[in-house]
Design an enzyme around this catalytic site. Sequence first.
Site, PDB file in Angstrom:
ATOM      1  N   ARG A 108       0.819  -1.210   0.000  1.00 41.62           N
ATOM      2  CA  ARG A 108       0.000   0.000   0.000  1.00 41.62           C
ATOM      3  C   ARG A 108       0.856   1.264   0.000  1.00 41.62           C
ATOM      4  NH1 ARG A 108      -4.117   0.569  -2.356  1.00 41.62           N
ATOM      5  NH2 ARG A 108      -2.888   2.224  -3.273  1.00 41.62           N
ATOM      6  N   LYS A 143       0.587  25.054  -3.377  1.00 42.45           N
ATOM      7  CA  LYS A 143      -0.606  24.348  -2.892  1.00 42.45           C
ATOM      8  C   LYS A 143      -0.353  22.847  -2.973  1.00 42.45           C
ATOM      9  CE  LYS A 143      -3.734  28.050  -4.318  1.00 42.45           C
ATOM     10  NZ  LYS A 143      -4.803  28.475  -5.244  1.00 42.45           N
ATOM     11  N   LYS A 175       2.604  39.781  -2.735  1.00 46.01           N
ATOM     12  CA  LYS A 175       1.200  39.521  -3.014  1.00 46.01           C
ATOM     13  C   LYS A 175       0.335  40.664  -2.486  1.00 46.01           C
ATOM     14  CE  LYS A 175      -0.202  35.228  -2.847  1.00 46.01           C
ATOM     15  NZ  LYS A 175      -0.289  34.914  -4.277  1.00 46.01           N
ATOM     16  N   GLU A 204       2.553  40.769  -7.660  1.00 48.10           N
ATOM     17  CA  GLU A 204       1.184  40.422  -8.036  1.00 48.10           C
ATOM     18  C   GLU A 204       0.301  41.668  -8.041  1.00 48.10           C
ATOM     19  OE1 GLU A 204      -1.354  37.044  -6.141  1.00 48.10           O
ATOM     20  OE2 GLU A 204      -1.949  38.903  -5.151  1.00 48.10           O
ATOM     21  N   ASP A 225      -3.347  38.549 -11.460  1.00 45.94           N
ATOM     22  CA  ASP A 225      -4.206  37.655 -10.690  1.00 45.94           C
ATOM     23  C   ASP A 225      -5.676  37.901 -11.022  1.00 45.94           C
ATOM     24  OD1 ASP A 225      -4.672  35.650  -8.666  1.00 45.94           O
ATOM     25  OD2 ASP A 225      -5.332  37.268  -7.347  1.00 45.94           O
TER      26      ASP A 225
END
Length: 292
Positions: A108, A143, A175, A204, A225
């Site tokens: 597994r 992410k 950002k 950004e 963005d």
Amino acid sequence: MKRAYTKPISEVSEADYFPLAKMAWEEDCPDQDITSVSLFSSNQKASAFLNAREEGILCGSGVASVLSKLSGGDLQFTFFFEDGQRFVSGDTLAKIEGSLLSLLRVERILLNFLQYLSGISTSTRKIVDQYGPKGIMILDTRKTIPGYRKLAKYAVYCGGGSNHRLDLSEMGLIKDNHLALFDSAKIPVGKIRSNFPGRLVELEIDSLDQLDDALEAEPDVLMLDNFNIPDTKIAYQKAKSKNPNIMIECSGRFTPEKLEALSEFPGVGVSMGYVTHTTRFLDLGLDIRTDS
């Protein structure tokens, strides 16, 4: 086409697999495999074949050496495909020989690594095959599942994709939450360049109202963005006319079907969390045969 903003994750080492594989080993069998030890003897030998049940791109074979060590050297792995190679349904990807009890214990864990990472590589390759020839650079994001960052980005690379920054230390990315605390983008861009000379700086913006100020700041990468296509065209043309070497990146919930509209912007990068956070396990199976 460029395959990374900084250093591509074109290879990984046993050390990159070890912490996750060891955690999986202990998580999956904290004491004994009560089913297997009840049914089979400790000296029974077997062979297993890793078979593809659908087409894909292999990734994750490096975990085998870690699993071999964790099993006390009871298993020997032979792979017939390398990471990044395409296979078709029915192909045998690897053979494992050794202790039957060890084979059953690692089954597994081995499949979890290979199915997950090969799933990322396979979905990335499908996107790159379709949109790479149109000049779009497919970028990954941060992410990722905790602990799997480098392996997931390696899987994107194996699938033909490009790597964004590996972590917060590798390059600067200003950002919206950073930018909101300054009167002009020039200030944070300048501060990063002053503190970390030679590092890439990305900026950004989320509207055309910020474009002129952003271009005056002269970032290495300009991220658009959640821009619509008409605004992307305006920003792209204005940025490239001011600085032909500036890299343009588009972001904002991009899925494969949304990429066609960006094909009119040569060399644009598209950061896609989709390639890592929406992947599915590829269908691979381990078929075990006991020695006669």
